[in-house]
Structure formats: C-alpha cells, structure tokens
Scaffold this active site. Structure first.
Site, short mmCIF file in Angstrom:
data_model
loop_
_atom_site.label_atom_id
_atom_site.label_comp_id
_atom_site.label_asym_id
_atom_site.label_seq_id
_atom_site.Cartn_x
_atom_site.Cartn_y
_atom_site.Cartn_z
N GLU A 378 -5.63 20.95 20.81
CA GLU A 378 -6.30 21.45 19.56
C GLU A 378 -7.16 22.59 20.12
O GLU A 378 -7.39 23.68 19.67
CB GLU A 378 -6.62 20.56 18.53
N HIS A 445 -5.31 9.84 9.64
CA HIS A 445 -4.63 10.78 9.10
C HIS A 445 -4.89 10.96 7.66
O HIS A 445 -3.96 11.32 6.83
CB HIS A 445 -2.93 10.30 9.16
#
Length: 639
Positions: A378, A445
């Site tokens: 990322e 998540h």
C-alpha cells in the site's frame, strides 16, 4: 564539484554565526550528486536527499533562491514553510525529499510509470541512503519497479552511517547492491568518490535504460565526513576511518588528476574559486537583503489546498435504478473515458475486477497499462500515485479494504496532504476506501476510519450514502487536483438502490444534503448512519426532524449544520465510528461554539462502542449504534 563544496563551507560558517538554522553536509560525497545529475537530461526528474546539493547546483538553480530557501524567505521554494532541501520544483524537474525518507522511492516509480505510459524515453533517478534501505518502502518501491519494468535508477549512497548507526547494524548482506538479486534487478557497485566512474557508468546506464526501460540499483560507496547534521558531530566515527576516507576526497583527487593530465592549471583553479566565491557572495547578499516572510493568515489557509473550481456538469434527465456499487463503477468508467491520463491501481483490480467487482470489465475497455494490478504494498502505491500526479497523470488507488490504509498511512498524511502547502505541487490522487461494519467481517475488514484523515490538513474526505451522490462525488473527486479519501460503505454496496443519472455529472464536494425537514431536532449523519436515521424516522412518523447527510467530511458544510441547529435548537450526531476522537466530537464542539445561544439542550453524540469491531453478529449488533440511536433521539427530544 567545487561549487557545492564552496557553498557548503560557507554555510558552515553561517551556521556558526546563527544565520541559518541547520545544515546537512554532503562534503566528501559531491561526485555522486554531480555525476548523476550530469548524466541525466535536463527534462528528466531527479529526486535528491538532503546531502545532494550538487543536484541543485547541477540543474543551475540560481543560488540566491537556494539561500532564500535556507533562510525561510519568499524567493525560496516553500514560502518559508519548510527548510533545507525539503522542496521540489517543476521548473528544474527536481522533487525534494520529506523527512520520512522511504516514500520518495515510490514517488520515483510513479514518475517513471507516467513516462512509460506516454512512451517517453526518459529516466528517473532517485536518491536514498544506506540507512533508509532498512525501511519497508525501499523493498516495496524496488519490487514494484521491477515487476512493472520502470525506468528508475535507484541511487543508494552508502556512506557508512545512518546518523550514528553503522552499516553493520543496518543489514547483514555484504553489499546493498546484493539486494538487487531478490528483485530480479540489475545492480552495480560504483566508487562514489570517483567522478569519472560515476559519470561514465551512470551515463551508459541512463542511455541504455531510455531504450530498454528497466530499473537499476546502484550502490555508491562513499563516506560522510561531517555529522548527520552539524549538531551531531562525528565522535562516534573511529579517527582512522576518517583519515582513510579523507585521502579519498573526490574533489582534491579529481583536481590532482586534472592537473597531472595537464587539463587544469593552478591559475585556472584559482580563477574558478574566485568566480564561485564572487557568485556565492553576491547571491548571499541578495538573499540577506530580502525581507523576512510576513505572516498572512489567509494565504496560509488558502495554500493548504490547491484552489480549484470544478466544471459543473449537470445531471441529465435519463436515469436508471442501480445499486451503490454500480454507481461507483459507472463514475469510474466515465472518468476513465474522459481522462486518458487517468490510471487505476490496486490489488486484484485488473482482470479480477477488484474484490467487490467494481472494476470488472475495465481491462477490456481501457487496457492493463491503465488498470493495474499491484503487489501487496500500500505505501509504495500511494507514493506511486503521487509520482503519477507530479508527472501529469491522475491516479485512483483502491485500498482493498479501508483497514489496510494503515500500511500506506505515512505517504498519505505526510506527502499527499502536505505537498501543495509545502511547494505548490498538487496531489491529483483519489484513494477509494471500502469500509464499514454490518457484514460480520471482524476487526480487520470492518473499520470506518475516516477520523484518521479528517484531522489532517490538506486531505479531502468524502463519504456518500446514496448511489447518485456516490457517482457525482466520485467524478468530482477525480476532477479535483487535491488528494481525496473516498469512503464506500461495503454494507451499502448491494443493499442500497437509487435513481442515478446515466450521464457524466458532478456534485460539489463540501455540500451536505438535507434529506428530511422538521423543526424539533437536527439529526446529522453520513454513510450507513444516514440509513439508520431514515429507518428510525420512518418508524416514528411523529418525530419532526431535519436530517442532514454530510456527504463530505472535509471540507465540512458547517453552514448547513448551523442553519438547521439555529432553527431546531437541538442536535444529535450519529456516526458508525467509535465515539472518542470521531468527527462527531468536532461537529459537537463546532455547534456549541457557534450555536450555543440557540440550543435548548446539550448536543448529543451516538457512536459505536469504543472497542475493535467484533466478528459475531450478536457482538457486532451490540457494537454498532443503530440499536441505541432511537432511544437517544427520543431522550433528547424530551429534554
């Protein structure tokens, strides 16, 4: 090499006189900066570090501008907002570092990717030190460059110490160049104190890379003869090591070589010194004569974001009833059609279409060059997005889940957010953030972590609740040259339908939507909270409320909030985020400060429990504020 050496010697004197505040010396390392810069074309980007003065002088930046930069004056490159070499300049194709060293390696990837997408035969060179090779960004950037065959020259100046930490405590391989093997990357070791070897080797490689794009890792063996910065000193360095490297001084050795070859006389050497000394002195006087920067509050605030007036494109009359996820996909697709320099990047976004299938079919429509699968890295991809923006492209990055943004946090809050304020560069980057609970996905998540970014000046944060808003706001976010975090609630993706205009249209970022009107209370929410509030109002038709869907959290439509609260006299803020430190706290404070005389009760906040997001349905239902909102709303009405 003589010019940066003489400038440095002068700066050390000025430092002792208190006329500059700090200095990072590159004495003994000039051959690397000078040689690499001379090997590249003027239009090719170089990303230097704070010990690479030779890059700036090699690009012929007027010295008074450098001196003004170091004194924090207007003629510098940051309007007094940053110091030393923490700046970039498109005029000279230089992109300066930030103190968090690693991200600029990924920025170089993005710059090189833009060249490759346009089929330009350009190289990008980026500098780092041996200490920064311990950072994860080093691994991520080299891996991405290798996988994508990007024309980047990674220049590692191995000068023996990261501040006071020797290389023996930084890595165990014999040479940094050995790391190239792990990336399938060509690598070379170069004597960084030999200007001829630096220039010859880098020139050959640069020319070859222009015709055969690929990354190359270069380890320059050199030594730092001064402290990390002057206050650090060099007491931790053994004297015999200092003596050994003093004999390898690149400037004195090259001067002796030129004299022995009959290419430089004493008279010519003296003349050069006099000319450079005169240039330094005249430019110093010009910089000293310049008035200090005057504090201007409005200019400071205005420069946090690049000023931008979005082209207003009205929604058409033709509509279709589609899901939130379809509207986002449609906005992305129409933006890709509008901008041929727009690149989508993320894990599994290509043929697979992303884990939520938002980019399904995009590869067939736009090709794999513009719809790019990324390695799991990322930080490097955020940085590469920044590099694309620097080199005249637009970038949309998909965080597979908003939770994963923590692995790319640094370049978002320290690079993207600050780059316009620091040196007037835009960060034309949208980061899509699939977020939220209610789908039993557990602690990693399910977060809705918008408050991490609303706190950071320079970022815009958008959080739509309805399909039509999502499409129009996403298009506006892509048009906007400022960095935008675009939150998309996963539980709404396929559960919320709406009539969405089929054409390409925009909606203004920073404008809330008034969904219901009433006189008794103001309800403020965004994302899934808006739907919880609507359900509550539908179940209680006797409640007469204004319901505000913020849609944008930064900038925040405070006028819409104040206007409603001044009418109703009561306010309740519903957020899915946990309570402490969430945006509801700031909104509550703003209402108390600006609408206090209109309030009939204290402002109420309703939020999720201050725990991580749990997995099982019973625990998740308890965690979320949906079940508590109705009671809190009625209690406030009855106050």
């Amino acid at each position: 090499m003589l010019k940066p050496r003489m400038i440095e010697e002068k700066m050390l004197i000025l430092l002792r006189q208190g006329k500059i505040s700090k200095w990072f010396s590159g004495i003994g390392q000039e051959a690397i900066s000078v040689g690499v810069t001379a090997s590249l074309l003027k239009e090719e980007y170089i990303l230097p570090m704070h010990r690479n003065l030779g890059v700036f002088t090699g690009r012929d930046i007027p010295l008074y501008r450098l001196f003004s930069q170091w004194q924090g004056k207007e003629s510098g490159f940051t309007k007094g907002r940053d110091r030393s070499f923490h700046f970039g300049t498109q005029e000279f194709n230089i992109v300066g570092m930030i103190s968090h060293l690693g991200p600029q390696l990924g920025v170089a990837d993005g710059i090189a990717l833009a060249h490759k997408l346009r089929n330009e035969q350009n190289v990008c060179a980026v500098f780092t030190g041996e200490g920064a090779t311990s950072e994860g960004d080093f691994h991520e950037a080299l891996n991405v460059a290798s996988v994508w065959e990007l024309p980047v020259i990674f220049c590692v100046e191995n000068n023996g110490y990261g501040l006071s930490t020797p290389t023996s405590e930084q890595f165990r391989c014999e040479n940094i160049a050995d790391k190239g093997i792990g990336y399938g990357m060509e690598s070379h070791i170069i004597d960084g104190n030999n200007i001829l070897e630096v220039y010859t080797k880098v020139s050959e490689l640069a020319e070859d890379i222009r015709n055969n794009p690929r990354p190359v890792l270069l380890e320059f063996k050199t030594f730092r003869m001064r402290g990390h910065e002057e206050a650090s000193g060099t007491k931790y360095v053994p004297q015999e090591l200092m003596d050994t490297w003093a004999l390898k001084d690149p400037l004195s050795n090259y001067r002796n070589f030129l004299k022995n070859e009959g290419l430089l006389s004493e008279e010519e050497d003296d003349k050069l010194k006099l000319l450079i000394k005169a240039e330094i002195e005249s430019h110093l006087q010009k910089a000293f004569a310049e008035e200090p920067v005057e504090a201007d509050e409005s200019r400071e605030l205005d420069d946090v974001y690049q000023s931008f007036k979005d082209e207003v494109v009205e929604a058409g009359s033709e509509k279709e009833n589609i899901r939130l996820i379809d509207a986002i996909s449609q906005g992305l697709k129409q933006s890709m059609e509008r901008y041929d320099n727009l690149v989508i990047m993320g894990q599994d976004v290509a043929e697979y279409g992303g884990v939520f299938k938002i980019t399904e079919g995009f590869v067939e429509a736009f090709g794999r060059e513009r719809v790019r699968n990324t390695p799991i890295c990322e930080s490097a991809i955020v940085s590469a997005s920044m590099g694309l923006s620097i080199n005249k492209c637009k970038a949309v990055m998909e965080m597979q889940f908003a939770d994963f943004v923590s692995s790319g946090f640094n370049p978002i809050v320290n690079y993207l957010a600050k780059v316009h304020y620091r040196w007037d560069e835009n960060a034309d980057v949208v980061i899509r953030m699939p977020c939220g609970a209610g789908v039993q996905a557990g602690p990693f998540h399910s977060q809705t972590n918008e408050a991490w970014f609303t706190k950071t000046p320079g970022l815009k944060v958008v959080y739509p609740a309805f399909p039509a808003d999502a499409k129009g706001l996403l298009i506006s976010a892509i048009n906007d040259p400022n960095p935008v975090l675009f939150f998309e609630h996963k539980a709404l993706y396929r559960s919320v339908y709406g009539d969405v205009p089929t054409n390409y249209y925009t909606l203004p970022i920073g404008k809330a939507s008034l969904l219901r009107e009433g006189n008794d209370i103001t309800i403020i929410s965004y994302g899934a909270g808006v739907h919880w509030a609507l359900e509550t109002l539908d179940n209680n038709p006797d409640i007469n409320a204004d319901l505000i869907d913020l849609r944008s959290l930064q900038p925040l439509d405070t006028e819409a909030i104040y206007r409603s609260v001044r009418k109703t006299g009561k306010a309740i803020i519903l957020q899915e985020d946990t309570m402490f430190g969430g945006i509801a706290s700031d909104i509550s404070a703003l209402i108390m400060e600006n609408c206090f005389e209109h309030l009939d009760a204290a402002v109420k906040r309703v939020a999720s429990m201050d725990t991580p997001v749990p997995f099982s349905k019973a625990l998740e239902d308890q965690f979320l504020p949906k079940g508590r909102f109705e009671k809190e709303l009625k209690d406030l009405l009855e106050y």
